[in-house]
Design a protein around this motif. Sequence first.
Motif, PDB file in Angstrom:
ATOM      1  N   ALA A  41       9.538   3.729   0.517  1.00  0.00           N
ATOM      2  CA  ALA A  41       8.122   3.553   0.818  1.00  0.00           C
ATOM      3  C   ALA A  41       7.817   2.104   1.187  1.00  0.00           C
ATOM      4  CB  ALA A  41       7.275   3.977  -0.379  1.00  0.00           C
ATOM      5  N   ALA A  42       8.402   1.166   0.438  1.00  0.00           N
ATOM      6  CA  ALA A  42       8.174  -0.243   0.744  1.00  0.00           C
ATOM      7  C   ALA A  42       8.731  -0.603   2.116  1.00  0.00           C
ATOM      8  CB  ALA A  42       8.803  -1.119  -0.336  1.00  0.00           C
ATOM      9  N   PHE A  43       9.919  -0.099   2.450  1.00  0.00           N
ATOM     10  CA  PHE A  43      10.488  -0.336   3.774  1.00  0.00           C
ATOM     11  C   PHE A  43       9.596   0.271   4.849  1.00  0.00           C
ATOM     12  CE2 PHE A  43      14.140  -2.115   1.940  1.00  0.00           C
ATOM     13  CZ  PHE A  43      15.051  -2.488   2.919  1.00  0.00           C
ATOM     14  N   ALA A  44       9.095   1.482   4.617  1.00  0.00           N
ATOM     15  CA  ALA A  44       8.224   2.137   5.601  1.00  0.00           C
ATOM     16  C   ALA A  44       6.973   1.305   5.857  1.00  0.00           C
ATOM     17  CB  ALA A  44       7.849   3.536   5.111  1.00  0.00           C
ATOM     18  N   GLY A  45       6.337   0.855   4.771  1.00  0.00           N
ATOM     19  CA  GLY A  45       5.147   0.044   4.940  1.00  0.00           C
ATOM     20  C   GLY A  45       5.447  -1.300   5.590  1.00  0.00           C
ATOM     21  N   GLN A  69       0.821  -1.211   0.000  1.00  0.00           N
ATOM     22  CA  GLN A  69       0.000   0.000   0.000  1.00  0.00           C
ATOM     23  C   GLN A  69       0.856   1.262   0.000  1.00  0.00           C
ATOM     24  OE1 GLN A  69      -2.450  -0.693   3.469  1.00  0.00           O
ATOM     25  NE2 GLN A  69      -4.086  -1.656   2.268  1.00  0.00           N
ATOM     26  N   ALA A  70       1.896   1.280   0.818  1.00  0.00           N
ATOM     27  CA  ALA A  70       2.758   2.464   0.881  1.00  0.00           C
ATOM     28  C   ALA A  70       3.475   2.680  -0.446  1.00  0.00           C
ATOM     29  CB  ALA A  70       3.770   2.308   2.011  1.00  0.00           C
ATOM     30  N   TRP A  71       3.950   1.603  -1.033  1.00  0.00           N
ATOM     31  CA  TRP A  71       4.651   1.720  -2.311  1.00  0.00           C
ATOM     32  C   TRP A  71       3.720   2.266  -3.394  1.00  0.00           C
ATOM     33  CZ3 TRP A  71       5.647  -3.173  -5.710  1.00  0.00           C
ATOM     34  CH2 TRP A  71       6.230  -2.780  -6.932  1.00  0.00           C
ATOM     35  N   ARG A  72       2.544   1.728  -3.515  1.00  0.00           N
ATOM     36  CA  ARG A  72       1.629   2.135  -4.581  1.00  0.00           C
ATOM     37  C   ARG A  72       0.979   3.486  -4.308  1.00  0.00           C
ATOM     38  NH1 ARG A  72       3.503   0.136  -8.483  1.00  0.00           N
ATOM     39  NH2 ARG A  72       1.621   0.709  -9.629  1.00  0.00           N
ATOM     40  N   ARG A  73       0.797   3.818  -3.042  1.00  0.00           N
ATOM     41  CA  ARG A  73       0.060   5.037  -2.694  1.00  0.00           C
ATOM     42  C   ARG A  73       0.950   6.262  -2.551  1.00  0.00           C
ATOM     43  NH1 ARG A  73      -1.710   3.731   2.492  1.00  0.00           N
ATOM     44  NH2 ARG A  73       0.281   4.596   3.193  1.00  0.00           N
ATOM     45  N   ASP A  74       2.098   6.119  -1.903  1.00  0.00           N
ATOM     46  CA  ASP A  74       2.841   7.288  -1.427  1.00  0.00           C
ATOM     47  C   ASP A  74       3.946   7.766  -2.352  1.00  0.00           C
ATOM     48  OD1 ASP A  74       1.242   7.149   0.823  1.00  0.00           O
ATOM     49  OD2 ASP A  74       2.688   5.955   1.962  1.00  0.00           O
ATOM     50  N   THR A  75       4.305   6.993  -3.378  1.00  0.00           N
ATOM     51  CA  THR A  75       5.413   7.418  -4.235  1.00  0.00           C
ATOM     52  C   THR A  75       4.966   8.174  -5.474  1.00  0.00           C
ATOM     53  OG1 THR A  75       5.385   5.257  -5.342  1.00  0.00           O
ATOM     54  CG2 THR A  75       6.894   5.531  -3.490  1.00  0.00           C
ATOM     55  N   ALA A  76       3.664   8.252  -5.697  1.00  0.00           N
ATOM     56  CA  ALA A  76       3.171   8.934  -6.899  1.00  0.00           C
ATOM     57  C   ALA A  76       3.568  10.407  -6.917  1.00  0.00           C
ATOM     58  CB  ALA A  76       1.647   8.802  -6.989  1.00  0.00           C
ATOM     59  N   ALA A  77       3.629  11.029  -5.737  1.00  0.00           N
ATOM     60  CA  ALA A  77       3.950  12.453  -5.659  1.00  0.00           C
ATOM     61  C   ALA A  77       5.445  12.724  -5.529  1.00  0.00           C
ATOM     62  CB  ALA A  77       3.215  13.079  -4.465  1.00  0.00           C
ATOM     63  N   HIS A  78       6.242  11.668  -5.540  1.00  0.00           N
ATOM     64  CA  HIS A  78       7.691  11.867  -5.372  1.00  0.00           C
ATOM     65  C   HIS A  78       8.289  12.434  -6.654  1.00  0.00           C
ATOM     66  CE1 HIS A  78      11.785  11.209  -4.022  1.00  0.00           C
ATOM     67  NE2 HIS A  78      11.295  10.897  -2.832  1.00  0.00           N
ATOM     68  N   PRO A  79       9.175  13.437  -6.557  1.00  0.00           N
ATOM     69  CA  PRO A  79       9.712  14.091  -7.756  1.00  0.00           C
ATOM     70  C   PRO A  79      10.665  13.228  -8.574  1.00  0.00           C
ATOM     71  CG  PRO A  79      10.799  14.931  -5.782  1.00  0.00           C
ATOM     72  CD  PRO A  79       9.651  14.085  -5.315  1.00  0.00           C
ATOM     73  N   SER A  80      11.200  12.146  -8.001  1.00  0.00           N
ATOM     74  CA  SER A  80      12.152  11.294  -8.717  1.00  0.00           C
ATOM     75  C   SER A  80      11.462  10.034  -9.229  1.00  0.00           C
ATOM     76  CB  SER A  80      13.314  10.908  -7.796  1.00  0.00           C
ATOM     77  OG  SER A  80      14.093   9.887  -8.384  1.00  0.00           O
ATOM     78  N   PRO A  81      11.869   9.524 -10.401  1.00  0.00           N
ATOM     79  CA  PRO A  81      11.267   8.293 -10.914  1.00  0.00           C
ATOM     80  C   PRO A  81      11.653   7.059 -10.107  1.00  0.00           C
ATOM     81  CG  PRO A  81      13.101   8.961 -12.312  1.00  0.00           C
ATOM     82  CD  PRO A  81      12.866  10.084 -11.343  1.00  0.00           C
TER      83      PRO A  81
END
Length: 315
Positions: free
Chosen positions: A246-250, A227-239
């Motif tokens: 995010a995956a580690f955080a989740g 969920q964190a990987w798919r949800r929270d990285t969309a707004a990150h400025p880097s590809p």
Amino acid sequence: MSAHRAVGLLLGVVADGLIGEPRRAGPPRPVAALPQAADTLARRIGAAGATTVVTTGAVAVGMLVERAVGRHRLLRTLAVAAGTWSVLGGARIAADGTELARDLENGDFDTARARISTVDLRCTEDLDLPGLSRASIEVVADQTSNAVVSPLVWGAVAGLPGMLAARTVTVLGRRPGMELDIASARSADPVARRLDEIANLVPARLTATLTTAAAPVVGGSARSAWQAWRRDTAAHPSPNAGRAEAAFAGALEIRLGGRTVYPRGVAELPVLGAGRNPDAGHVTRAVELSRVVGLCTAGVSAVLAAVSGLGRRRR
């Protein structure tokens, strides 16, 4: 050839774990000399030119070694194993992460700040326990992707030239002085930065995938990692940046990301994860998770090398 490459990759991973990182008094791994070599060249031909020359040189070395060993099976295997050990960063991640966790547990924040400053560009002077723990885990996650997953994947699909090139552009793109200017979104070496982004497009996502799968091994949550990987990285400025974090955080059910202070400005990065603030115990678990992801990557890379070799033979 594919079987030798697969075995060589596995032997290199084993060597990294058994030999570990050379002591400060001993000779460093060859990859440690890349930033200095690039900086020396940059004074003569510029940063972009230095990156091009050093990266091309790394590819040439890989090709020359492969040609030198010819079709000798044992030599091919040993060449891949030596190349893998020379660029792999698993032992360094484990050693640094363990030391950081120990510093935080003992309340030695000044030492922890100094350690983080050697591997990360953020300002650490005002970071407290949660801030230092967050920085430590982000470093572990990011380096797992760049210094373990990336060289193994590229070694599997492109042999020694691919492995050496991928690790070279990552090291050069992140060396001191080449950091991204937060205010202008420009790098002192755009060539290194762009090559780094390209080289890590697939490895960054594979890292997130394997982190999600490995989360239960360290008592984490695979569902939260996904969920964190798919949800929270969309707004990150880097590809790439933030995928592994995010995956580690989740997986650890904590929060990473957010406001980060750099020497050249402040970055308001997206918050990664939805748990509580991290502490020293989470740093220890992040190191364990990094080890598991590294082992999983070794297996995936060995299979990928074998399968790609079979495909070449059929053609």
